[in-house]
Design an enzyme around this catalytic site. Structure first.
Site, PDB file in Angstrom:
ATOM      1  N   SER A 135     -10.642  -0.662   2.965  1.00 32.07           N
ATOM      2  CA  SER A 135      -9.925  -0.752   4.238  1.00 32.07           C
ATOM      3  C   SER A 135      -9.548   0.648   4.699  1.00 32.07           C
ATOM      4  O   SER A 135      -8.959   1.407   3.938  1.00 32.07           O
ATOM      5  CB  SER A 135      -8.636  -1.555   4.074  1.00 32.07           C
ATOM      6  OG  SER A 135      -8.909  -2.859   3.655  1.00 32.07           O
ATOM      7  N   ARG A 139       0.841  -1.207   0.000  1.00 30.42           N
ATOM      8  CA  ARG A 139       0.000   0.000   0.000  1.00 30.42           C
ATOM      9  C   ARG A 139       0.878   1.259   0.000  1.00 30.42           C
ATOM     10  O   ARG A 139       0.587   2.231   0.714  1.00 30.42           O
ATOM     11  CB  ARG A 139      -0.922   0.026   1.223  1.00 30.42           C
ATOM     12  CG  ARG A 139      -2.003  -1.028   1.226  1.00 30.42           C
ATOM     13  CD  ARG A 139      -3.013  -0.829   0.100  1.00 30.42           C
ATOM     14  NE  ARG A 139      -4.143  -1.716   0.246  1.00 30.42           N
ATOM     15  CZ  ARG A 139      -4.140  -2.993  -0.140  1.00 30.42           C
ATOM     16  NH1 ARG A 139      -3.066  -3.518  -0.711  1.00 30.42           N
ATOM     17  NH2 ARG A 139      -5.215  -3.730   0.029  1.00 30.42           N
ATOM     18  N   GLU A 181      -5.228   4.262   5.805  1.00 33.33           N
ATOM     19  CA  GLU A 181      -4.874   4.012   4.409  1.00 33.33           C
ATOM     20  C   GLU A 181      -5.269   5.180   3.497  1.00 33.33           C
ATOM     21  O   GLU A 181      -4.501   5.587   2.642  1.00 33.33           O
ATOM     22  CB  GLU A 181      -5.552   2.704   3.952  1.00 33.33           C
ATOM     23  CG  GLU A 181      -4.931   2.093   2.725  1.00 33.33           C
ATOM     24  CD  GLU A 181      -5.772   0.963   2.152  1.00 33.33           C
ATOM     25  OE1 GLU A 181      -6.796   1.247   1.520  1.00 33.33           O
ATOM     26  OE2 GLU A 181      -5.381  -0.204   2.336  1.00 33.33           O
TER      27      GLU A 181
HETATM   28  N1  EPU Z   1     -11.035 -10.495  10.196  1.00 31.59           N
HETATM   29  C1  EPU Z   1     -11.789 -10.612  11.331  1.00 31.59           C
HETATM   30  N2  EPU Z   1     -12.758  -9.672  11.556  1.00 31.59           N
HETATM   31  C2  EPU Z   1     -12.994  -8.659  10.697  1.00 31.59           C
HETATM   32  C3  EPU Z   1     -12.217  -8.528   9.545  1.00 31.59           C
HETATM   33  C4  EPU Z   1     -11.223  -9.478   9.302  1.00 31.59           C
HETATM   34  O1  EPU Z   1     -11.614 -11.521  12.124  1.00 31.59           O
HETATM   35  O2  EPU Z   1     -13.879  -7.858  10.972  1.00 31.59           O
HETATM   36  C5  EPU Z   1     -10.027 -11.537   9.901  1.00 31.59           C
HETATM   37  C6  EPU Z   1     -10.506 -12.393   8.732  1.00 31.59           C
HETATM   38  O3  EPU Z   1     -11.297 -13.468   9.180  1.00 31.59           O
HETATM   39  C7  EPU Z   1      -9.215 -12.865   8.130  1.00 31.59           C
HETATM   40  C8  EPU Z   1      -8.267 -11.710   8.391  1.00 31.59           C
HETATM   41  O4  EPU Z   1      -8.829 -10.926   9.448  1.00 31.59           O
HETATM   42  O5  EPU Z   1      -8.733 -14.005   8.785  1.00 31.59           O
HETATM   43  C9  EPU Z   1      -8.027 -10.851   7.171  1.00 31.59           C
HETATM   44  O6  EPU Z   1      -9.265 -10.373   6.658  1.00 31.59           O
HETATM   45  P1  EPU Z   1      -9.538 -10.216   5.092  1.00 31.59           P
HETATM   46  O7  EPU Z   1      -9.165 -11.484   4.389  1.00 31.59           O
HETATM   47  O8  EPU Z   1     -10.919  -9.714   4.934  1.00 31.59           O
HETATM   48  O9  EPU Z   1      -8.479  -9.158   4.592  1.00 31.59           O
HETATM   49  P2  EPU Z   1      -7.892  -7.866   5.266  1.00 31.59           P
HETATM   50  O10 EPU Z   1      -6.494  -8.135   5.714  1.00 31.59           O
HETATM   51  O11 EPU Z   1      -8.836  -7.332   6.275  1.00 31.59           O
HETATM   52  C10 EPU Z   1      -6.802  -7.002   3.063  1.00 31.59           C
HETATM   53  C11 EPU Z   1      -6.769  -5.726   2.268  1.00 31.59           C
HETATM   54  C12 EPU Z   1      -8.044  -5.600   1.437  1.00 31.59           C
HETATM   55  C13 EPU Z   1      -8.139  -6.789   0.524  1.00 31.59           C
HETATM   56  C14 EPU Z   1      -8.131  -8.066   1.352  1.00 31.59           C
HETATM   57  C15 EPU Z   1      -8.081  -9.295   0.498  1.00 31.59           C
HETATM   58  C16 EPU Z   1      -5.427  -4.168   3.532  1.00 31.59           C
HETATM   59  C17 EPU Z   1      -5.415  -2.950   4.383  1.00 31.59           C
HETATM   60  N3  EPU Z   1      -6.623  -4.585   3.147  1.00 31.59           N
HETATM   61  O12 EPU Z   1      -7.861  -6.879   4.004  1.00 31.59           O
HETATM   62  O13 EPU Z   1      -7.926  -4.425   0.658  1.00 31.59           O
HETATM   63  O14 EPU Z   1      -9.306  -6.742  -0.275  1.00 31.59           O
HETATM   64  O15 EPU Z   1      -6.956  -8.103   2.189  1.00 31.59           O
HETATM   65  O16 EPU Z   1      -6.801  -9.433  -0.037  1.00 31.59           O
HETATM   66  O17 EPU Z   1      -4.372  -4.709   3.205  1.00 31.59           O
HETATM   67  C18 EPU Z   1      -8.426  -2.100   0.655  1.00 31.59           C
HETATM   68  O18 EPU Z   1      -7.214  -1.892   0.711  1.00 31.59           O
HETATM   69  O19 EPU Z   1      -9.237  -1.152   0.589  1.00 31.59           O
HETATM   70  C19 EPU Z   1      -8.909  -3.462   0.690  1.00 31.59           C
HETATM   71  C20 EPU Z   1     -10.212  -3.753   0.742  1.00 31.59           C
END
Ligand code: EPU
Length: 343
Positions: free
Chosen positions: A243, A170, A339
């Site tokens: 995010s 990012r 972000e």
């Molecule tokens: N999780 C929770 N509770 C929540 C949210 C997440 O327990 O409310 C857990 C999920 O179960 C999972 C882990 O946290 O085990 C990661 O969650 P998720 O796979 O939804 O991805 P993320 O790390 O929250 C990142 C990116 C997203 C991208 C997804 C998929 C960042 C800041 N965000 O989110 O990007 O779509 O991975 O690759 O790196 C964005 O940047 O705007 C964005 C949506």
């Protein structure tokens, strides 16, 4: 005069349709940019009037905290094409104002796989390199060959190869030193002919498994679209900027200490030996999922996404963000970095 050598400036222009939070803010002046030259002309106009300037793509990664007392350049450069092919790869170029998702769809329709994991990300092609958009195991920087940008102060067109973009998680040159200096006009991608699926990301692997399909580019595209629709709110229905925080990266010692307390914590080992924590999990664990503060709220299916249910302002969203940062810091000793760009 053609649109190539003149620009129409609009005063007191509503940005409501130009920011995915849907904040009802206004710009002192705004103009549509359809050519690289118009960037230079607009920048000159801003300078002549003593106004700050803001280059705005889809507005899907920005928080306006009030009216913008300056010139907003609405990026509308269009066009996409295959630049060249060689034995190893296709090179495709898209202008900065193209919709990112539309571009990804087009590459697949042309039979050029590679970008399917990045389906449905809101925003424009020109904004994609700034924060090096990434999802489901892929970051756009991995396939970026080069980009063209215009230096706003001089009107000089500069080519950046991928190394010069200094892509990180990012992050890029354009989010740091290049910020407010360059406007990206087009981006060229190198899509290797030797395609291998990226389907290890847990949510994506689960979705493909449930569909019982093999991991073709189109199947990955469809699965990513489905996963995103199930977790992330559609900005047209519920204002948000994806995010709101980056996933924080900590050293191993800090991670081990946290994991001793929280064995279920979600974390990913990084190539440099450090550990990336799931900010969404940390926020969720602090009990914020679905909660509101003022007129802003935390999405009820993904705690990393802050939303505008209707009446929120940028200040409401920032107040909620600060409360979350304080809470996560107090519980876990971890700093969360926002972000989106705050204006
Ligand atoms: N999780 C929770 N509770 C929540 C949210 C997440 O327990 O409310 C857990 C999920 O179960 C999972 C882990 O946290 O085990 C990661 O969650 P998720 O796979 O939804 O991805 P993320 O790390 O929250 C990142 C990116 C997203 C991208 C997804 C998929 C960042 C800041 N965000 O989110 O990007 O779509 O991975 O690759 O790196 C964005 O940047 O705007 C964005 C949506």
């Amino acid at each position: 005069m053609s649109s190539h050598d003149s620009i129409a400036f609009k005063s007191d222009y509503s940005l409501r349709e130009h920011n995915s939070f849907g904040f009802d803010v206004r710009a002192r002046l705004a103009c549509r940019i359809e050519t690289a030259e118009q960037f230079a002309l607009a920048a000159r106009e801003a300078r002549a009037r003593g106004l700050p300037r803001l280059v705005l793509g889809g507005g899907s990664n920005i928080v306006f905290t009030g009216d913008f007392d300056g010139l907003v350049m609405l990026v509308a450069l269009s066009g996409k094409r295959i630049v060249r092919t060689d034995d190893d790869a296709w090179y495709v170029e898209a202008a900065a104002g193209e919709s990112w998702h539309g571009f990804v769809e087009w590459t697949l329709a042309m039979g050029l796989p590679g970008l399917e994991n990045l389906a449905l990300i809101p925003g424009t092609v020109g904004a994609a390199p700034i924060q090096n958009i990434g999802a489901y195991g892929l970051e756009m920087g991995e396939y970026c060959a080069s980009l063209s940008a215009i230096e706003l102060a001089t009107g000089e067109v500069v080519e950046f190869d991928a190394a010069a973009c200094r892509f990180g998680y990012r992050d890029s040159f354009f989010k740091r030193e290049g910020r407010d200096r360059f406007a990206i006009t087009s981006v060229t991608f190198r899509l290797p002919r030797a395609w291998t699926p990226r389907a290890d990301y847990a949510d994506l692997a689960r979705e493909l498994e449930a569909r019982g399909t093999s991991a073709t580019p189109q199947a990955i595209f469809d699965a990513v679209v489905a996963v995103r629709r199930s977790k992330l709110p559609d900005p047209l229905a519920l204002g948000n900027a994806g995010s709101f925080f980056k996933n924080p990266v900590v050293d191993v010692a800090a991670y081990e200490a946290l994991r001793a307390e929280e064995p279920n914590m979600v974390a990913y080992a990084q190539p440099d030996g450090r550990v990336k924590l799931a900010a969404g999990w940390l926020i969720d664990r602090c009990g914020w999922k679905g909660r509101s503060l003022g007129h802003a709220a935390v999405h009820d299916r993904q705690a990393l996404v802050l939303v505008n249910p209707g009446q929120a302002t940028g200040s409401d969203v920032l107040a909620l963000a600060h409360a979350i940062q304080d809470d996560v810091k107090q519980h876990f000793g971890v700093d969360l970095e926002p972000e989106p760009l705050v204006v």
